[in-house]
Scaffold this motif. Structure first.
Motif, mmCIF file in Angstrom:
data_model
loop_
_atom_site.group_PDB
_atom_site.id
_atom_site.type_symbol
_atom_site.label_atom_id
_atom_site.label_comp_id
_atom_site.label_asym_id
_atom_site.label_seq_id
_atom_site.Cartn_x
_atom_site.Cartn_y
_atom_site.Cartn_z
ATOM 1 N N GLN A 1 -3.260 -11.633 22.426
ATOM 2 C CA GLN A 1 -4.128 -12.066 21.430
ATOM 3 C C GLN A 1 -4.853 -10.479 20.880
ATOM 4 O O GLN A 1 -4.844 -10.574 19.708
ATOM 5 N N SER A 2 -4.994 -9.468 21.795
ATOM 6 C CA SER A 2 -5.535 -8.278 21.213
ATOM 7 C C SER A 2 -4.541 -7.740 20.329
ATOM 8 O O SER A 2 -4.822 -7.041 19.320
ATOM 9 N N VAL A 3 -3.207 -7.640 20.852
ATOM 10 C CA VAL A 3 -2.103 -7.182 19.660
ATOM 11 C C VAL A 3 -1.971 -7.828 18.604
ATOM 12 O O VAL A 3 -1.805 -7.330 17.427
ATOM 13 N N LEU A 4 -2.117 -9.279 18.584
ATOM 14 C CA LEU A 4 -2.197 -10.025 17.546
ATOM 15 C C LEU A 4 -3.605 -9.897 16.458
ATOM 16 O O LEU A 4 -3.062 -9.510 15.221
ATOM 17 N N TYR A 5 -4.368 -9.312 16.939
ATOM 18 C CA TYR A 5 -5.471 -9.093 16.132
ATOM 19 C C TYR A 5 -5.245 -7.633 15.464
ATOM 20 O O TYR A 5 -5.380 -7.507 14.314
ATOM 21 N N SER A 6 -4.643 -6.589 16.211
ATOM 22 C CA SER A 6 -4.463 -5.382 15.420
ATOM 23 C C SER A 6 -3.367 -5.613 14.445
ATOM 24 O O SER A 6 -3.364 -5.022 13.393
ATOM 25 N N LEU A 7 -2.466 -6.486 14.700
ATOM 26 C CA LEU A 7 -1.439 -6.873 13.828
ATOM 27 C C LEU A 7 -2.083 -7.268 12.528
ATOM 28 O O LEU A 7 -1.478 -7.129 11.536
ATOM 29 N N ILE A 8 -2.736 -8.268 12.643
ATOM 30 C CA ILE A 8 -3.630 -8.721 11.605
ATOM 31 C C ILE A 8 -4.054 -8.047 10.757
ATOM 32 O O ILE A 8 -3.865 -7.715 9.494
ATOM 33 N N MET A 9 -4.901 -7.207 11.164
ATOM 34 C CA MET A 9 -5.623 -6.115 10.480
ATOM 35 C C MET A 9 -4.721 -5.118 9.799
ATOM 36 O O MET A 9 -4.713 -4.685 8.576
ATOM 37 N N ALA A 10 -3.720 -4.670 10.662
ATOM 38 C CA ALA A 10 -2.717 -3.936 10.015
ATOM 39 C C ALA A 10 -1.846 -4.438 8.785
ATOM 40 O O ALA A 10 -1.507 -3.725 7.836
ATOM 41 N N ALA A 11 -1.463 -5.653 9.192
ATOM 42 C CA ALA A 11 -0.856 -6.295 7.994
ATOM 43 C C ALA A 11 -1.537 -6.488 6.791
ATOM 44 O O ALA A 11 -1.244 -6.473 5.429
ATOM 45 N N HIS A 12 -2.770 -6.437 6.852
ATOM 46 C CA HIS A 12 -3.767 -6.655 5.768
ATOM 47 C C HIS A 12 -4.027 -5.307 5.216
ATOM 48 O O HIS A 12 -3.998 -5.251 3.976
ATOM 49 N N ASN A 13 -4.363 -4.288 6.013
ATOM 50 C CA ASN A 13 -4.434 -2.974 5.470
ATOM 51 C C ASN A 13 -3.521 -2.551 4.526
ATOM 52 O O ASN A 13 -3.482 -1.856 3.898
ATOM 53 N N LEU A 14 -2.085 -2.713 5.300
ATOM 54 C CA LEU A 14 -0.882 -2.307 4.558
ATOM 55 C C LEU A 14 -0.407 -3.137 3.600
ATOM 56 O O LEU A 14 0.688 -3.041 3.115
ATOM 57 N N GLU A 15 -1.130 -4.316 3.500
ATOM 58 C CA GLU A 15 -0.497 -5.272 2.576
ATOM 59 C C GLU A 15 1.010 -5.714 2.572
ATOM 60 O O GLU A 15 1.774 -5.771 1.657
ATOM 61 N N ILE A 16 1.306 -6.099 4.042
ATOM 62 C CA ILE A 16 2.844 -6.616 4.027
ATOM 63 C C ILE A 16 2.848 -8.148 3.970
ATOM 64 O O ILE A 16 2.295 -8.655 4.919
ATOM 65 N N THR B 1 0.793 -1.268 0.045
ATOM 66 C CA THR B 1 -0.118 0.016 0.111
ATOM 67 C C THR B 1 0.992 1.264 -0.061
ATOM 68 O O THR B 1 0.686 2.294 -0.868
ATOM 69 N N LEU B 2 1.921 1.252 0.768
ATOM 70 C CA LEU B 2 2.586 2.432 0.871
ATOM 71 C C LEU B 2 3.713 2.681 -0.348
ATOM 72 O O LEU B 2 4.082 3.533 -0.504
ATOM 73 N N GLN B 3 4.083 1.269 -0.696
ATOM 74 C CA GLN B 3 5.129 1.386 -1.801
ATOM 75 C C GLN B 3 4.787 2.499 -2.952
ATOM 76 O O GLN B 3 5.693 3.109 -3.379
ATOM 77 N N LEU B 4 3.547 2.422 -3.448
ATOM 78 C CA LEU B 4 3.293 3.352 -4.466
ATOM 79 C C LEU B 4 3.394 4.727 -4.350
ATOM 80 O O LEU B 4 3.869 5.446 -4.947
ATOM 81 N N THR B 5 2.973 5.145 -2.909
ATOM 82 C CA THR B 5 3.005 6.559 -2.487
ATOM 83 C C THR B 5 4.390 6.751 -2.507
ATOM 84 O O THR B 5 4.757 7.939 -2.850
ATOM 85 N N ILE B 6 5.122 6.072 -1.887
ATOM 86 C CA ILE B 6 6.638 6.294 -1.758
ATOM 87 C C ILE B 6 7.381 6.443 -3.099
ATOM 88 O O ILE B 6 8.038 7.284 -3.227
ATOM 89 N N LEU B 7 6.754 5.444 -3.933
ATOM 90 C CA LEU B 7 7.479 5.658 -5.515
ATOM 91 C C LEU B 7 7.063 6.884 -6.048
ATOM 92 O O LEU B 7 7.928 7.532 -6.645
ATOM 93 N N ASP B 8 5.865 7.423 -5.612
ATOM 94 C CA ASP B 8 5.475 8.808 -6.243
ATOM 95 C C ASP B 8 5.943 10.045 -5.535
ATOM 96 O O ASP B 8 5.647 11.200 -5.665
ATOM 97 N N GLY B 9 7.096 9.533 -4.492
ATOM 98 C CA GLY B 9 7.587 10.679 -3.700
ATOM 99 C C GLY B 9 6.953 11.215 -2.514
ATOM 100 O O GLY B 9 7.262 12.314 -1.796
ATOM 101 N N GLY B 10 5.876 10.571 -2.013
ATOM 102 C CA GLY B 10 5.288 10.894 -1.140
ATOM 103 C C GLY B 10 5.791 10.468 0.238
ATOM 104 O O GLY B 10 6.853 9.785 0.261
#
Lengths: 443, 174
Positions: free
Chosen positions: B107-122, B39-48
């Motif tokens: 587990q709550s941290v794990l859940y946040s991590l899952i969602m972040a990994a998903h949203n950020l597509e890592i 997700t971030l890669q494109l923005t960063i490539l664009d110089g963001g």
């Protein structure tokens, strides 16, 4: 029983102490569910799918399950037991929910089980979710012909089959055409049984018992060429029996063995008693391939051999991963699925008469003994068994056969992957390559 | 979180980008590490993300983002080598040890991590958390899985549905 299970779960539950309980499965991204499945074994996937399903997640299909597993009917017809050889664990499933009640498992492909009902209707079932669907009528398969002469049966018309599979370019001179595992007598010393082992196909020939290894010719024609691995040897004579079939098996140590099946027709003792027959097995182990030395053995150690229609399988019961398998599968036994079709049908009728098989859905606690098992390997090779334990015991007692389980195949498996097609020949010489469907439930 | 200014990344000096979490905490990180996120890669490539701008991440809070960046920084060198044919066994073992440690979390941290990994597509992180969840499931019955994953006990309807779908899990022949 149920109470103790609940208590046990409660106890494990208490051991888990997440500080905050977050119900995240409901909101898990779908790709992630797929990835999680990728890390789970077959039985764990079943359990996880049951949870995900209630959370509304579709379950992705996966076809990389490598371990073979067994499907046994449960104690009643309403249940099946799935047994994973690799994990040595079992779970049971309701056949009504899987749409497999009264069906015979034909095989598997890409995570789907293929089953058939008594009207030769073929269905596919996802054992993880219970989803099932009917496939088009079997008569729509262009190379299958239907005959209504004596019950419904189907046979393969090999010419269109070859055209469809090989574009019509293949000559029917035996070696170049389909390797048909039951072609004894049709093309001389043909292939009687074949297995896939160690990355290659191996076969045993019908008359001389020659063992051959088959390799694909590298010219894209799809043809295979064979090389003799070991010469056969004269088949020992067993008094009172005649040799019926040979099966090729790969033993746990990787060596090859030939299982010889001898049969004898039993004379009915009473008026109107159905005809029956007995069989026994000899196991001959290939000791020295180069010199063609074979050794007969009555002791196959911890192995259990599954032979009969389709590819044979050897299961090592005692290896650590399959320790629990010993409770279902007995070591030192030959499990046999009938491959003589007419006899299979006769047995079916005689069972019903002799044992008073109750109509479907009314089985009490103990079933009348009919047990079916289907083995599904990674290659999609199919084995359908219906092992009849009490008949087996009776026959073992009457005929003096030891270490034999008696079984019958209800339906000839049709390899859904288009691999080797079973070709029974003995009773249907008029249809050389026939595939026959028998009704397997009297109701 | 600030990485050293110097660096011998792919293109000379390491470029830094700024990420802003949902609770307005700013994180400065090497572009190479942040680029593990598709997700971030494109923005960063664009110089963001350079200079004072920063890339806002409204779905990720600061605690989770710092955890995610910990992963990215650790994995960025290996990723830059393209799966690293020249990575030594020691390096791989070290990464594996790090990964195991990394998901040993609440587990709550794990859940946040899952969602972040998903949203950020890592991708690597997604695989890692999937494996972690799979490990939590292994060898359990459906009821135990429900409890492990924080389901409330099923209502009678859910129970019926579960049974209908599968299975009374006999765990026979234990």
């Amino acid at each position: 029983m149920a109470g103790s299970r609940r208590r046990r779960q409660r106890k494990r539950h208490d051991d888990l102490k997440p500080a905050i309980r977050v119900n995240f499965v409901e909101r898990l991204p779908q790709e992630l569910v797929g990835k999680i499945h990728g890390h789970l074994s077959f039985l764990d996937r079943l359990a996880f799918a049951a949870v995900c399903k209630t959370a509304g997640h579709p379950v992705p299909q996966q076809s990389d399950d490598t371990a073979p597993w067994l499907v046994f009917p449960g104690e009643t017809e309403a249940k099946s037991t799935f047994f994973s050889l690799a994990e040595g664990r079992a779970v049971s499933a309701r056949t009504s929910d899987l749409g497999t009640r009264g069906h015979v498992v034909l095989g598997s492909s890409s995570g789907w089980l293929a089953t058939a009902d008594e009207h030769a209707g073929i269905h596919i079932v996802d054992p993880f979710t219970g989803e099932h669907a009917a496939l088009p009528d079997i008569r729509t398969v262009p190379f299958l012909r239907c005959s209504l002469s004596s019950g419904v049966h189907f046979f393969v018309d090999t010419e269109p089959l070859q055209k469809i599979r090989y574009g019509g370019g293949v000559q029917d001179d035996g070696k170049k055409s389909l390797i048909t595992p039951r072609s004894r007598g049709i093309i001389g010393d043909g292939v009687e049984d074949a297995i896939h082992h160690d990355g290659r196909f191996y076969s045993v020939s019908s008359i001389s018992g020659t063992i051959e290894a088959w390799e694909r010719i590298s010219n894209n024609s799809g043809e295979f060429k064979s090389k003799v691995v070991a010469p056969g040897r004269a088949v020992p004579v067993v008094k009172g029996f005649h040799l019926d079939r040979k099966y090729l098996v790969a033993m746990p140590d990787g060596g090859l063995a030939v299982v010889l099946k001898y049969i004898r027709d039993e004379r009915p003792r009473m008026y109107q008693q159905p005809k029956s027959w007995a069989c026994r097995f000899n196991v001959e182990v290939l000791v020295d391939a180069a010199r063609g030395r074979w050794k007969e053995t009555r002791d196959i150690g911890d192995a259990a051999l599954f032979v009969g229609m389709n590819s044979s399988v050897c299961v090592c019961v005692s290896s650590s991963s399959t320790a629990a398998a010993g409770k279902i599968i007995k070591a030192g036994c030959v499990y046999f699925a009938d491959d003589v079709l007419r006899q299979a049908a006769e047995r079916r009728e005689s069972d019903d008469k002799a044992y008073g098989v109750q109509p479907r859905g009314r089985h009490g606690g103990a079933s009348p003994g009919a047990r079916a098992a289907a083995m599904v390997g990674a290659t999609g090779v199919v084995h359908a068994f219906r092992l009849t334990m009490d008949i087996c015991d009776m026959l073992v007692a009457n005929s003096g056969c030891d270490k034999v389980f008696f079984g019958r195949i209800i339906l000839v498996p049709l390899d859904m992957n288009g691999g080797l097609l079973p070709v029974p020949h003995q009773f249907f010489s008029d249809f050389q390559n026939s595939i026959t469907f028998f009704p397997f439930d009297s109701t | 979180m600030a990485a050293p200014e110097s660096g011998d990344g792919n293109n000379g000096a390491a470029r830094m980008v700024t990420l802003i979490s949902s609770d307005n905490t700013r994180f400065e990180v090497e572009a190479a590490a942040a680029s593990l996120s598709q997700t971030l890669q494109l923005t960063i490539l664009d110089g963001g993300g350079g200079g004072g701008d920063g890339i806002p991440l409204p779905n990720v809070d600061s605690a989770t983002l710092s955890k995610v960046l910990e992963y990215c920084i650790k994995h960025a060198p290996a990723a830059a080598n393209g799966g690293a044919p020249n990575a030594t066994a020691v390096d791989r073992a070290e990464l594996e040890r790090f990964d195991n440690e990394f998901v040993n979390i609440d587990q709550s941290v794990l859940y946040s991590l899952i969602m972040a990994a998903h949203n950020l597509e890592i991708e690597g992180l997604q695989s890692l958390v999937a494996k972690k969840v799979a490990d939590m499931i292994k060898g359990k019955s459906p009821m135990e899985i429900r409890r492990t994953l924080g389901f409330p006990d099923p209502t009678p309807e859910e129970q019926a549905e579960m049974n209908a779908h599968m299975l009374e899990y006999g765990w026979a022949y234990e």
